[in-house]
Design an enzyme around this catalytic site. Structure first.
Site, PDB file in Angstrom:
ATOM      1  N   GLU A  13      49.408  48.229  17.606  1.00  0.00           N
ATOM      2  CA  GLU A  13      50.521  49.090  17.189  1.00  0.00           C
ATOM      3  C   GLU A  13      51.333  49.534  18.399  1.00  0.00           C
ATOM      4  O   GLU A  13      52.559  49.573  18.350  1.00  0.00           O
ATOM      5  CB  GLU A  13      49.988  50.323  16.468  1.00  0.00           C
ATOM      6  CG  GLU A  13      49.281  49.974  15.191  1.00  0.00           C
ATOM      7  CD  GLU A  13      48.334  51.061  14.760  1.00  0.00           C
ATOM      8  OE1 GLU A  13      48.067  51.110  13.561  1.00  0.00           O
ATOM      9  OE2 GLU A  13      47.863  51.847  15.604  1.00  0.00           O
ATOM     10  N   GLY A  79      42.772  54.633   5.813  1.00  0.00           N
ATOM     11  CA  GLY A  79      42.168  54.201   4.552  1.00  0.00           C
ATOM     12  C   GLY A  79      42.749  55.016   3.412  1.00  0.00           C
ATOM     13  O   GLY A  79      42.826  56.246   3.493  1.00  0.00           O
ATOM     14  N   MET A 193      41.313  58.966  11.818  1.00  0.00           N
ATOM     15  CA  MET A 193      40.417  59.573  12.799  1.00  0.00           C
ATOM     16  C   MET A 193      41.112  60.397  13.886  1.00  0.00           C
ATOM     17  O   MET A 193      40.448  60.826  14.831  1.00  0.00           O
ATOM     18  CB  MET A 193      39.546  58.468  13.436  1.00  0.00           C
ATOM     19  CG  MET A 193      38.765  57.681  12.385  1.00  0.00           C
ATOM     20  SD  MET A 193      37.808  56.292  13.029  1.00  0.00           S
ATOM     21  CE  MET A 193      36.534  57.142  13.961  1.00  0.00           C
ATOM     22  N   GLU A 194      42.430  60.616  13.786  1.00  0.00           N
ATOM     23  CA  GLU A 194      43.128  61.307  14.888  1.00  0.00           C
ATOM     24  C   GLU A 194      44.106  62.403  14.461  1.00  0.00           C
ATOM     25  O   GLU A 194      44.299  63.382  15.195  1.00  0.00           O
ATOM     26  CB  GLU A 194      43.924  60.279  15.731  1.00  0.00           C
ATOM     27  CG  GLU A 194      43.081  59.211  16.407  1.00  0.00           C
ATOM     28  CD  GLU A 194      42.766  58.031  15.497  1.00  0.00           C
ATOM     29  OE1 GLU A 194      43.461  57.866  14.478  1.00  0.00           O
ATOM     30  OE2 GLU A 194      41.811  57.297  15.802  1.00  0.00           O
ATOM     31  N   ASP A 217      43.242  49.793   4.273  1.00  0.00           N
ATOM     32  CA  ASP A 217      42.030  49.567   3.475  1.00  0.00           C
ATOM     33  C   ASP A 217      41.900  50.720   2.493  1.00  0.00           C
ATOM     34  O   ASP A 217      42.668  51.681   2.552  1.00  0.00           O
ATOM     35  CB  ASP A 217      40.794  49.498   4.390  1.00  0.00           C
ATOM     36  CG  ASP A 217      40.683  50.734   5.299  1.00  0.00           C
ATOM     37  OD1 ASP A 217      41.088  50.646   6.463  1.00  0.00           O
ATOM     38  OD2 ASP A 217      40.248  51.800   4.837  1.00  0.00           O
TER      39      ASP A 217
HETATM   40  N1  SAH Z   1      37.653  47.673  14.067  1.00  0.00           N
HETATM   41  C1  SAH Z   1      38.628  48.418  14.788  1.00  0.00           C
HETATM   42  C2  SAH Z   1      38.210  49.841  14.812  1.00  0.00           C
HETATM   43  C3  SAH Z   1      39.191  50.625  14.086  1.00  0.00           C
HETATM   44  S1  SAH Z   1      38.642  52.241  13.879  1.00  0.00           S
HETATM   45  C4  SAH Z   1      38.836  47.853  16.171  1.00  0.00           C
HETATM   46  O1  SAH Z   1      38.387  46.770  16.384  1.00  0.00           O
HETATM   47  O2  SAH Z   1      39.452  48.495  17.018  1.00  0.00           O
HETATM   48  C5  SAH Z   1      39.769  52.729  12.749  1.00  0.00           C
HETATM   49  C6  SAH Z   1      41.110  53.161  13.231  1.00  0.00           C
HETATM   50  O3  SAH Z   1      41.995  53.044  12.136  1.00  0.00           O
HETATM   51  C7  SAH Z   1      41.141  54.612  13.624  1.00  0.00           C
HETATM   52  O4  SAH Z   1      42.092  54.805  14.621  1.00  0.00           O
HETATM   53  C8  SAH Z   1      41.506  55.337  12.315  1.00  0.00           C
HETATM   54  O5  SAH Z   1      42.451  56.359  12.547  1.00  0.00           O
HETATM   55  C9  SAH Z   1      42.103  54.260  11.417  1.00  0.00           C
HETATM   56  N2  SAH Z   1      41.458  53.987  10.122  1.00  0.00           N
HETATM   57  C10 SAH Z   1      41.831  52.957   9.302  1.00  0.00           C
HETATM   58  N3  SAH Z   1      41.067  52.931   8.190  1.00  0.00           N
HETATM   59  C11 SAH Z   1      40.194  53.957   8.299  1.00  0.00           C
HETATM   60  C12 SAH Z   1      39.113  54.404   7.467  1.00  0.00           C
HETATM   61  N4  SAH Z   1      38.798  53.798   6.321  1.00  0.00           N
HETATM   62  N5  SAH Z   1      38.383  55.473   7.883  1.00  0.00           N
HETATM   63  C13 SAH Z   1      38.691  56.080   9.068  1.00  0.00           C
HETATM   64  N6  SAH Z   1      39.682  55.676   9.889  1.00  0.00           N
HETATM   65  C14 SAH Z   1      40.434  54.628   9.529  1.00  0.00           C
END
Ligand code: SAH
Length: 250
Positions: A13, A79, A193-194, A217
């Site tokens: 992003e 999500g 998460m932020e 998702d």
């Molecule tokens: N697999 C990813 C990790 C992403 S962690 C990687 O390889 O980097 C998830 C990130 O997307 C976080 O910044 C959070 O803010 C957001 N996010 C998207 N879907 C989420 C969900 N179901 N629960 C929590 N955070 C989610």
């Protein structure tokens, strides 16, 4: 002129935003690269916050204290939780809550100790402009992504929602967990998460904040499927286009 911070949690992003800046120069603070430059002639500091509430809070503090930003715009993925909030939709936050904050029984569940409240507001004017930019992008971008991508992720007729965004230090990826969150906080549109950490720091400093999240998702048992591809082919394109539209619309 107002300096705007553009923040993302994930690499793909931020790359889309940096691609729009003609003159960005990195400056390393607290283990992160802060990119100073311009976007549509406006001063901008772009940065990758990293994942989670602590990374978000330190990034927000550095942006305000070290870089003197006067407003913060966060773009990322989340999500979907709310009814009808589906993959490819966009959520612009009106308020934020830390779903994993629990100092009960001393304080009510979700209340942030010392603040007498559980939720923090987004800046209404900046968020309204961000929602307008998002609506505009949703009308044109999916067609540009191509029929195969639209089909693969079910991006037909995407919508922009506005309301409560939840944040916590968990990637919510089981149906049991998302069902529990929906039961506990029925107004919530999405979980990430932020955002709520940014909102608390922005509240402390009186800095306007707006957050836009593309739904990647449904925070259920399928939440990890195709996440990298969605980021690359859909979310980063949304982020770039929404930020560009926002800053062009001044
Ligand atoms: N697999 C990813 C990790 C992403 S962690 C990687 O390889 O980097 C998830 C990130 O997307 C976080 O910044 C959070 O803010 C957001 N996010 C998207 N879907 C989420 C969900 N179901 N629960 C929590 N955070 C989610």
């Amino acid at each position: 002129m107002t300096t705007t911070a553009i923040v993302s949690a994930l690499h793909e992003e931020l790359a889309a935003v940096l691609g729009l800046m003609p003159d960005e120069q990195p400056q390393r603070v607290g283990g992160r690269e802060f990119w100073r430059g311009h976007l549509h002639g406006q001063p901008v500091v772009a940065v990758l916050s990293g994942i989670g509430k602590v990374a978000a809070a330190t990034t927000a503090t550095a942006l305000i204290e070290r870089f003197g930003v006067q407003r913060i715009v966060f773009t990322g993925v989340a999500g979907g939780l709310g009814d009808g909030v589906k993959v490819g939709d966009v959520v612009v936050a009106r308020s934020f809550l830390q779903h994993d904050m629990d100092a009960s029984p001393i304080f009510p569940r979700h209340e942030v100790p010392g603040y007498g409240r559980a939720s923090f507001e987004a800046d209404a004017a900046l968020s309204a402009r961000l929602a307008m930019a998002s609506e505009q992008v949703l009308q044109t971008l999916p067609a540009q992504l191509g029929a195969e991508v639209v089909q693969a992720f079910g991006l037909q007729a995407p919508r922009c929602h506005q309301g409560l965004l939840l944040s916590g230090d968990r990637f919510v990826s089981t149906s049991a967990e998302s069902t529990a969150l929906r039961a506990e906080l029925p107004q919530a549109l999405a979980v990430e998460m932020e955002g709520a950490a940014f909102a608390q720091v922005c509240h402390d400093y009186g800095v306007p904040l707006a957050v836009v999240r593309t739904i990647s998702d449904r925070a259920d048992d399928a939440a990890h499927v195709d996440f990298p591809r969605f980021l690359r082919e859909v979310a980063s394109r949304y982020s770039g286009a929404i930020i560009e539209t926002l800053l062009a619309s001044r």
